[in-house]
Structure formats: structure tokens, C-alpha cells
Design a protein around this motif. Structure first.
Motif, PDB file in Angstrom:
ATOM      1  N   SER A  51       0.794  -1.230   0.000  1.00 42.23           N
ATOM      2  CA  SER A  51       0.000   0.000   0.000  1.00 42.23           C
ATOM      3  C   SER A  51       0.828   1.282   0.000  1.00 42.23           C
ATOM      4  O   SER A  51       0.264   2.371  -0.118  1.00 42.23           O
ATOM      5  CB  SER A  51      -0.944   0.008   1.212  1.00 42.23           C
ATOM      6  OG  SER A  51      -0.194   0.033   2.420  1.00 42.23           O
ATOM      7  N   ARG A  52       2.128   1.180   0.128  1.00 43.17           N
ATOM      8  CA  ARG A  52       3.010   2.355   0.129  1.00 43.17           C
ATOM      9  C   ARG A  52       4.158   2.150  -0.847  1.00 43.17           C
ATOM     10  O   ARG A  52       4.554   1.023  -1.145  1.00 43.17           O
ATOM     11  CB  ARG A  52       3.585   2.610   1.527  1.00 43.17           C
ATOM     12  CG  ARG A  52       2.564   2.897   2.583  1.00 43.17           C
ATOM     13  CD  ARG A  52       1.905   4.222   2.343  1.00 43.17           C
ATOM     14  NE  ARG A  52       0.951   4.529   3.409  1.00 43.17           N
ATOM     15  CZ  ARG A  52       0.044   5.446   3.309  1.00 43.17           C
ATOM     16  NH1 ARG A  52      -0.071   6.169   2.213  1.00 43.17           N
ATOM     17  NH2 ARG A  52      -0.776   5.674   4.317  1.00 43.17           N
ATOM     18  N   PRO A  84       3.015   2.365  -5.052  1.00 43.14           N
ATOM     19  CA  PRO A  84       2.060   1.681  -4.172  1.00 43.14           C
ATOM     20  C   PRO A  84       0.914   1.058  -4.956  1.00 43.14           C
ATOM     21  O   PRO A  84       0.590   1.482  -6.068  1.00 43.14           O
ATOM     22  CB  PRO A  84       1.548   2.813  -3.280  1.00 43.14           C
ATOM     23  CG  PRO A  84       1.669   4.040  -4.126  1.00 43.14           C
ATOM     24  CD  PRO A  84       2.905   3.818  -4.964  1.00 43.14           C
ATOM     25  N   ASP A  85       0.327   0.032  -4.346  1.00 40.61           N
ATOM     26  CA  ASP A  85      -0.927  -0.562  -4.822  1.00 40.61           C
ATOM     27  C   ASP A  85      -0.880  -1.140  -6.228  1.00 40.61           C
ATOM     28  O   ASP A  85      -1.890  -1.131  -6.932  1.00 40.61           O
ATOM     29  CB  ASP A  85      -2.073   0.458  -4.711  1.00 40.61           C
ATOM     30  CG  ASP A  85      -2.303   0.889  -3.279  1.00 40.61           C
ATOM     31  OD1 ASP A  85      -2.283   0.031  -2.384  1.00 40.61           O
ATOM     32  OD2 ASP A  85      -2.480   2.105  -3.049  1.00 40.61           O
ATOM     33  N   ALA A 106       2.516   0.595   5.967  1.00 39.00           N
ATOM     34  CA  ALA A 106       2.138  -0.184   4.781  1.00 39.00           C
ATOM     35  C   ALA A 106       1.539  -1.537   5.156  1.00 39.00           C
ATOM     36  O   ALA A 106       1.894  -2.131   6.172  1.00 39.00           O
ATOM     37  CB  ALA A 106       3.353  -0.397   3.886  1.00 39.00           C
ATOM     38  N   SER A 109      -1.175  -6.933   0.178  1.00 40.05           N
ATOM     39  CA  SER A 109      -2.312  -7.701  -0.320  1.00 40.05           C
ATOM     40  C   SER A 109      -1.789  -8.756  -1.287  1.00 40.05           C
ATOM     41  O   SER A 109      -0.885  -8.475  -2.083  1.00 40.05           O
ATOM     42  CB  SER A 109      -3.297  -6.802  -1.067  1.00 40.05           C
ATOM     43  OG  SER A 109      -3.810  -5.817  -0.197  1.00 40.05           O
ATOM     44  N   THR A 116      -5.495  -8.064   4.491  1.00 36.09           N
ATOM     45  CA  THR A 116      -4.128  -7.601   4.252  1.00 36.09           C
ATOM     46  C   THR A 116      -3.209  -8.152   5.335  1.00 36.09           C
ATOM     47  O   THR A 116      -3.673  -8.656   6.353  1.00 36.09           O
ATOM     48  CB  THR A 116      -4.062  -6.056   4.279  1.00 36.09           C
ATOM     49  OG1 THR A 116      -4.517  -5.597   5.555  1.00 36.09           O
ATOM     50  CG2 THR A 116      -4.893  -5.437   3.167  1.00 36.09           C
TER      51      THR A 116
END
Length: 123
Positions: A51-52, A84-85, A106, A109, A116
């Protein structure tokens, strides 16, 4: 000010790599995590997203990273910035070592898995 030393309790070994945690909230950092990763030749990590943003600086060896459908080879002395992502997968063509930095909050996934995960070496 915090001075952090590597210690055995900050080492996490997975089937694909060994991570030695340095800066992290559990060790005095408020915002960032940093760690050293060693991945042996022939290992491939799972496809996942974080996520980061992550910044990887390779100090030895080389890796192949597939991210957003594009594959790049990264050799020692170069720095890789992963957004990210987005799904990524890292493969060690040869044993590599890298230092990684990211925001400490962070989560990871994995396709096909609910929820997560946190990166224990980064907490």
C-alpha cells in the motif's frame, strides 16, 4: 535521536528471503521502516501489492521485478522505486542484497487472499 543496532530478534526468514529490520516504529522510528533483504539465486517471491511506495537499493547481485506487466532487471548499484498498490513479483536471477525503505504503515495484499498483512520486519 535513536541509534538502532541489528539484532537476531529483528531477523525474519521466509521460504524466499531473509529480512533484517532496522528502523521501524517498534525500534524508535515514527514514520519510516528500513530493512536489509537477502534473496538467494533462483528464489521468487509471491505476487503481491504493497500500500506504500518502496525504494530498493541493490548492493550486491541482481533481481528481476515484474510490475504492472513490465519486467526490469536491476543490478547492484541501482535503485528501484516501486509504486504503491500495484502487483509486483521479485525474482533473484542471482543472489542479491538490497536495502529497502518505505512508510511504516504499509500493508500487503495477495491476490486470492482476503484481507491484508503487515510486514513484521517493518513494524
Amino acid at each position: 535521536m535513536h541509534v538502532i543496532s541489528a539484532s537476531p530478534e529483528n531477523v525474519v526468514t521466509t521460504p524466499n528471503a531473509t529480512m533484517t529490520g532496522f528502523a521501524a516504529p517498534s525500534r524508535g522510528s515514527a514514520e519510516l521502516s528500513s530493512w536489509h533483504v537477502v534473496m538467494p539465486a533462483g528464489s521468487t517471491g509471491p505476487e503481491h501489492s504493497v500500500s506504500r511506495e518502496q525504494v530498493w537499493t541493490l548492493t550486491a547481485g541482481s533481481l528481476e521485478v515484474t510490475c504492472e506487466g513490465r519486467t526490469e532487471k536491476v543490478a547492484a548499484g541501482r535503485t528501484l522505486v516501486l509504486p504503491p498498490d500495484v502487483l509486483r513479483r521479485i525474482h533473484a536471477e542471482e543472489t542479491f542484497e538490497a536495502y529497502v525503505v518505505m512508510r511504516a504503515d504499509a500493508v500487503v495484499s495477495v491476490p486470492g487472499e482476503e484481507g491484508t498483512r503487515v510486514l513484521p520486519w517493518a513494524r
